[in-house]
Structures are given as C-alpha cells and as structure tokens.
Design an enzyme around this catalytic site. Structure first.
Site, mmCIF file in Angstrom:
data_model
loop_
_atom_site.group_PDB
_atom_site.id
_atom_site.type_symbol
_atom_site.label_atom_id
_atom_site.label_comp_id
_atom_site.label_asym_id
_atom_site.label_seq_id
_atom_site.Cartn_x
_atom_site.Cartn_y
_atom_site.Cartn_z
ATOM 1 N N TRP A 140 0.846 -1.485 -0.127
ATOM 2 C CA TRP A 140 0.020 -0.131 0.321
ATOM 3 C C TRP A 140 0.925 1.404 -0.151
ATOM 4 C CZ3 TRP A 140 -4.459 -1.192 -1.748
ATOM 5 C CH2 TRP A 140 -5.720 -0.050 -1.790
ATOM 6 N N ASP A 197 0.168 11.609 0.124
ATOM 7 C CA ASP A 197 -0.961 11.774 0.357
ATOM 8 C C ASP A 197 -1.852 11.422 0.170
ATOM 9 O OD1 ASP A 197 -0.593 11.010 -2.177
ATOM 10 O OD2 ASP A 197 -2.086 12.842 -3.255
ATOM 11 N N GLU A 200 -3.522 8.967 -1.318
ATOM 12 C CA GLU A 200 -2.336 7.377 -1.911
ATOM 13 C C GLU A 200 -1.572 7.313 -3.265
ATOM 14 O OE1 GLU A 200 -6.137 4.636 -0.356
ATOM 15 O OE2 GLU A 200 -5.138 4.547 1.570
ATOM 16 N N GLU A 201 -1.513 8.564 -3.425
ATOM 17 C CA GLU A 201 -0.069 8.331 -4.865
ATOM 18 C C GLU A 201 1.052 8.587 -4.797
ATOM 19 O OE1 GLU A 201 -4.357 7.681 -7.534
ATOM 20 O OE2 GLU A 201 -2.997 9.865 -7.304
ATOM 21 N N GLU A 425 -18.586 6.944 -4.097
ATOM 22 C CA GLU A 425 -17.435 7.991 -4.233
ATOM 23 C C GLU A 425 -17.001 9.132 -5.421
ATOM 24 O OE1 GLU A 425 -13.341 6.272 -5.812
ATOM 25 O OE2 GLU A 425 -13.154 6.501 -3.502
HETATM 26 C C1 NOJ Z 1 -6.687 3.214 -3.780
HETATM 27 C C2 NOJ Z 1 -6.212 4.259 -3.819
HETATM 28 O O1 NOJ Z 1 -7.345 4.134 -2.632
HETATM 29 C C3 NOJ Z 1 -6.960 5.665 -4.702
HETATM 30 O O2 NOJ Z 1 -7.418 6.667 -4.544
HETATM 31 C C4 NOJ Z 1 -5.887 5.606 -5.893
HETATM 32 O O3 NOJ Z 1 -6.399 6.682 -6.704
HETATM 33 C C5 NOJ Z 1 -5.960 4.474 -6.555
HETATM 34 N N1 NOJ Z 1 -5.661 2.904 -5.406
HETATM 35 C C6 NOJ Z 1 -5.124 4.351 -7.279
HETATM 36 O O4 NOJ Z 1 -3.359 4.039 -6.805
HETATM 37 C C1 NOJ Z 2 -9.160 6.146 -1.766
HETATM 38 C C2 NOJ Z 2 -8.612 7.748 -1.952
HETATM 39 O O1 NOJ Z 2 -8.233 8.087 -2.304
HETATM 40 C C3 NOJ Z 2 -8.659 8.012 -0.223
HETATM 41 O O2 NOJ Z 2 -8.875 8.974 0.135
HETATM 42 C C4 NOJ Z 2 -9.684 6.786 0.589
HETATM 43 O O3 NOJ Z 2 -9.280 7.115 2.049
HETATM 44 C C5 NOJ Z 2 -9.726 5.309 0.459
HETATM 45 N N1 NOJ Z 2 -10.101 5.673 -0.930
HETATM 46 C C6 NOJ Z 2 -10.812 5.358 1.110
HETATM 47 O O4 NOJ Z 2 -11.861 6.144 1.244
#
Ligand code: NOJ
Ligand code: NOJ
Length: 574
Positions: A140, A197, A200-201, A425
């Site tokens: 992750w 960030d 999560e990227e 979402e």
């Molecule tokens: C899952 C993350 O939660 C999401 O924010 C991200 O855009 C995708 N993975 C792709 O990296």
């Molecule tokens: C993806 C989002 O980018 C992230 O900010 C969030 O924490 C997770 N999904 C779970 O909702």
C-alpha cells in the site's frame, strides 16, 4: 397510450438519477439519507458494517471494484469529527456511546503493529486496517501522515466537551490524553518526513497533510496545557510554528494557487487544497491567508483555479457557463476509474464558500485584494479591489451571488444523486452515473458538513487566530533532533543570555532574533531547540542588557547533532 407509458417509464428512470435541482430540496432530503448512510457503515451494529469491530468505520461496504471494506484512519477520523461536532453542539445527543466505541477502537489500532511499524516505531502512520482491527499487510502507499493529525483533532474536540461538562475528567486524563499524545508526538516528530498524500498516490510533501498537522499541533498545544502538560505544549507549539512556516511554501504566487504536492509531476491543482481549507476553518481567524482560511484571498484564488481546471475535462460540464458551478474531482489529471467527479470534492467547494460567507457576515465586511480579484470578478466583472462593508450594495450583491454559486455545487451533486440519496465515491464524467465504491462513508460526512456550513453553523476555533508566520522556516529539510543547551553564566540585573548560530533554528547569527534562554536554574541558563540531525552546528551565546549586545569570545562553539533522539550540550560562558 403506449407512448405515454414509455414516457412515464423514461421519467421514472430519469427520476432515479436526478433529484430536484434546488439546493433547499436537496438539503432537506439528503440530510437524513446521509446521516443514515454514514451510521450504517459503523460497527458493530451498522446495517452495512457487519464484521466491523465496535467503533470501526468501514470506508464503504463495496468488496470488489474497488474493495473498500477496510477502515482508513483518515476517513474514520473525518467521519467521527462530523459526529463529534454534532454531539458536542447538542445536535444529536444519542451519539455518545458510538463516540466512546470509536475512541476505544482507535486506541487499539494505535497499538496494533503493522507494516509501517509498532506504536513507537512509525506504526501510527499506517493508513488502513482490516475491519476486525487487525493489521492490513498487503502492499500500500504508506505511510500517510495525515491520519494521526485528523484523529487527534477529533479526539480533542470530544475531550474538550467532556472537560467543559465536568464529565469524565479522569477518563480524559487517563484514557483520551495518552491516545491523543501518541498521535501528536508522532506529528511533532515526523511532520518533516515525506508522506503519501491523501489520495495514496504520491510520496512527497502534501498541503493537506501539512495543514491538518499544523492544526493538530496548534490545538494540541492548548489541550496539553489544559491537562497540565505545559512543557509538552511548548514542544508542540515549536513544531506548529515550523509547520505554519512550511505551509506557506506551497503557494504559487504567479499562478494564484496552491501546488498541492511537492512531488508527482502534476499541475498541483487539487481538491487536497480545498479540503485543507475546510478542515482547518477557524471562525475566529477571520480571512487569514497564512492559515488558508476559506475567505482568505489565497484560498479564494486557489478555489477558482481549481474549479476551472475541470470545466473542459468532464463531458457533463459541457455547455455550462464559465462562471457557474461545475462537477469537480480530486485533480484534473486523475485516471483512477478513468478520472471522474467525486461527490466529496463537489461538497468541499460548496463548504468553503459557505464558510467564507459565515466569516464575512461575522466581520461585517469583505475584502477584494489583487490576489482574490479574479475570484470576485466571476460575480461582478466591474468589481475593484477594496473593502466592502456589509451595508454596501456591492457586499450584498457579491455575497448573494456567491451563495448562489455555492448552492450550484450542491445542485450538481443533487443532479447526480439517486433518489434514495445513496452517495458513492464518484459519478461518471460523461453520463453522471454513480461509480466506484458505493455508500462511501466519507461522501456522506462531506454532505453533512457542507449542509451544516450552509445553515451557518460554527464550532469552536482551534487557535488559528493571531498567528505570525516565523521569518525563518526550520526543520522541513530532513530529520531533526532536540538539543538542550545549558550554559553557566552569571549575569547582572536586567541582563539575559541568548543563543544564535549558523542555522535557521538558531536564527542565522542574528543577535536581534537570537533565542532567549531560561534562567529557571540560575546560574545555569537553558534552552531546548530542534536542530537538523547529523549536522555540524556552530553557535555562540550572547548577553543582552538594555539593547547592549555582548558576544562570547572567539572561536565559535560547535556540536555535531546526533542522527536521532536528543542531546544535551553543557557549556560555560566564555
Ligand atoms: C487506491 C487508492 O485508494 C486511490 O486513491 C488511488 O487512486 C488508487 N488506489 C490508484 O492508485
Ligand atoms: C481512496 C481515496 O483516495 C482515499 O483518500 C480514501 O482514504 C480511500 N479511498 C478510502 O475511502
């Protein structure tokens, strides 16, 4: 007959994806739907949260495409901040048991060793856990350092209410404070390390993370004092000052917006910055730009640049006038699920604008500066810079137009919300159909906070008012350590001992801003400062008496700071 049947079927199908376009009607129907949707996702009794431990918030019940049946510290903390705000302001007195479950569940997660580490070796930066509160061990984007900041902010709000109500003082001291302190110490010690960030990227520095860390340490310092920990408080304040200083560095003054991440190679126009503004709103701080308050000129300029970046990237925005509300998402370059609008990003824009209206109303005026002029020109192309008092016609016309603009964002979400009020979402950028994780808990929370702001509701400030940005930023270049300097020095009445040296933390050899030592153990004078780790630092003590400066004799003193932890340097005045 046939034709009319088809027409009514089509109307039915349409009505399931389009609510009334009016913001008032949407707020009325979506408020209860969002609250119910949010509560359904909290264990152990939430109707869509089966298997979740008590107080654990699932991100969404979706188990595939995407699988969000996990608990994220960020989502959970934002969701519970919303509930704690409702509880502590008397809007919903039924929530106390659930809030207690949350505090217990999070204290358990803090102690759960995970791929980011143990509680004392970085584990607090872990972004997500399994819903039975065990560690998630898959690959992750970790660590994510906004989680501990957001969690401590939620817990402090609850703890302050308990203390103010003479209710649970020992619970606050013995249970909540230790948990809050773990998170705040983590922020204090790690804010200057890189982080993934909130999306999560990208692993770099991130505006949202810095902003919520600043808030956490600022309110954490006040809270530490409340629970009788003044020296802990002063450590938090030192790093809060450094965070406030660092926060300024994200501003792109040529283009009038915040570059949300220092890495990642994108434009930096990002919902990150809007979320930062609404989650660090302090109604007592006016339109302060240093803390990026919703009505500050920088935050308004940023909002316009961010919103405009989506006008041409989503098909559903085609044909909408250049000054009307449009669908917005995380950032224009997004490719997750092909890159679509996010409900929570749309709500965040509305919320920032409602927050701004609250503050202007409170202060009885609004300022148009050269930085915010382009934002205001959307509503009145002839407006010029200046201060407009609330009894002026310019103030009335601008604020009504801004409220209508904000409502326009609610109406965008209304248009793409199914008639049962379910919020996923995202919604498709071309067709508007709901997409990705269904019943996203954070989407529901973002609806509730935007609606509360629309109704003018406000909450206690967190200390953003009256802050000064330090002239020199310290500590954001790498790891730091805490060094205590003790010097034996006899002084005459009115004379004090200071330190300065060759680094920002020691005021770069400036006698004017040199740091004052404490004489609590006279004739020993002491100070603890945060210095870059593993670095040779030169310094001298100076005496000041009525503006008269006396330096120690040459040569400069010097120390090599350790790689981590802390150090003590004992000297005698020369
Ligand atoms: C899952 C993350 O939660 C999401 O924010 C991200 O855009 C995708 N993975 C792709 O990296
Ligand atoms: C993806 C989002 O980018 C992230 O900010 C969030 O924490 C997770 N999904 C779970 O909702």
């Amino acid at each position: 007959m046939r034709l009319s049947l088809l027409t009514s079927l089509a109307a039915l199908a349409f009505s399931s994806y389009a609510q009334s376009p009016s913001a008032d009607a949407y707020v009325a129907s979506e408020s209860p739907a969002a609250k119910a949707g949010l509560l359904a996702n909290i264990g152990p009794d939430g109707s869509k949260a089966s298997g979740a431990k008590a107080g654990v918030v699932i991100a969404s019940p979706s188990t595939s495409n995407p699988n969000y049946l996990y608990t994220w510290v960020r989502d959970s903390s934002l969701v519970f901040k919303t509930l704690i705000d409702q509880f502590t302001t008397g809007e919903d007195n039924s929530l106390r048991g659930l809030i207690d479950d949350f505090t217990t569940a999070e204290a358990g997660l803090q102690q759960t060793s995970n791929p980011s580490g143990s509680v004392s070796t970085g584990g607090l930066g872990e972004p997500k856990f399994n819903i039975d509160a065990t560690a998630f061990t898959g690959a992750w984007g970790r660590p994510q350092r906004d989680g501990p900041a957001l969690r401590s902010t939620a817990l402090i709000t609850y703890a302050n209410w308990l203390l103010a109500n003479g209710n649970g003082t020992s619970y606050v001291q013995n249970t909540l404070w230790p948990s809050i302190k773990l998170d705040l110490d983590y922020v204090q010690n790690n804010w200057n390390q890189s982080t993934f960030d909130l999306w999560e990227e990208i692993n770099s520095s991130s505006f949202f993370t810095t902003a919520v860390q600043h808030r956490a340490l600022r309110e954490g310092a006040a809270f530490a004092k409340t629970v009788g920990q003044p020296s802990v408080a002063s450590g938090y304040t030192t790093q809060a000052d450094n965070l406030l200083c660092f926060l300024q560095s994200y501003w792109n003054s040529d283009a009038g917006y915040v570059t949300s991440n220092t890495g990642g190679g994108r434009s930096g126009k990002d919902s990150n910055s809007v979320l930062a503004s609404i989650h660090t709103f302090d109604v007592d701080a006016g339109c302060d730009a240093a803390s990026f308050q919703p009505c500050s000129d920088k935050a308004l300029s940023n909002l316009k640049v961010y919103v405009d970046s989506f006008r041409s990237v989503y098909g559903i925005n085609n044909g909408i006038s250049a000054t009307a509300a449009v669908a917005v998402g995380r950032y224009p370059e997004d490719v997750y699920y092909n890159g679509n609008p996010w409900y929570l990003s749309v709500f965040a824009v509305a919320e920032q604008l409602y927050d701004a209206l609250i503050t202007w109303n409170k202060q009885g005026s609004l300022d148009v500066t050269s930085t915010s002029l382009a934002f205001f020109k959307q509503f009145d192309s002839s407006v010029t810079t200046g201060t407009y008092r609330s009894d002026s016609s310019t103030y009335s016309s601008l604020t009504s137009a801004i409220r209508a603009f904000a409502d326009g964002f609610l109406e965008i979400n209304a248009k793409y919300t199914p008639s049962n009020g379910a919020l996923s979402e995202q919604f498709d950028k071309s067709s508007g159909t709901p997409l990705s994780a269904a019943d996203l808990t954070w989407s529901y929370a973002s609806a509730l906070t935007a609606f509360a702001a629309r109704s003018g509701k406000t909450y206690a400030g967190w200390g953003a008012s009256g802050l000064t940005v330090p002239s020199q930023c310290n500590g954001n270049a790498g790891p730091t350590v805490s060094v205590t300097f003790n010097v034996q020095a006899t002084t005459v009445y009115g004379e004090n001992i200071y330190i300065t040296g060759n680094t920002g933390a020691l005021q770069n050899w400036s006698p004017d801003t040199a740091l004052l030592l404490s004489a609590a153990n006279y004739p020993m004078w002491s100070i603890t400062v945060t210095l870059p780790a593993s670095t040779v630092v030169e310094y001298k003590y100076i005496r000041k008496n009525n503006g008269q400066v006396t330096w120690e004799s040459d040569p400069n003193n010097s120390i090599t700071t350790p790689g981590s932890g802390s150090a003590t340097q004992n000297d005698t005045w020369r």
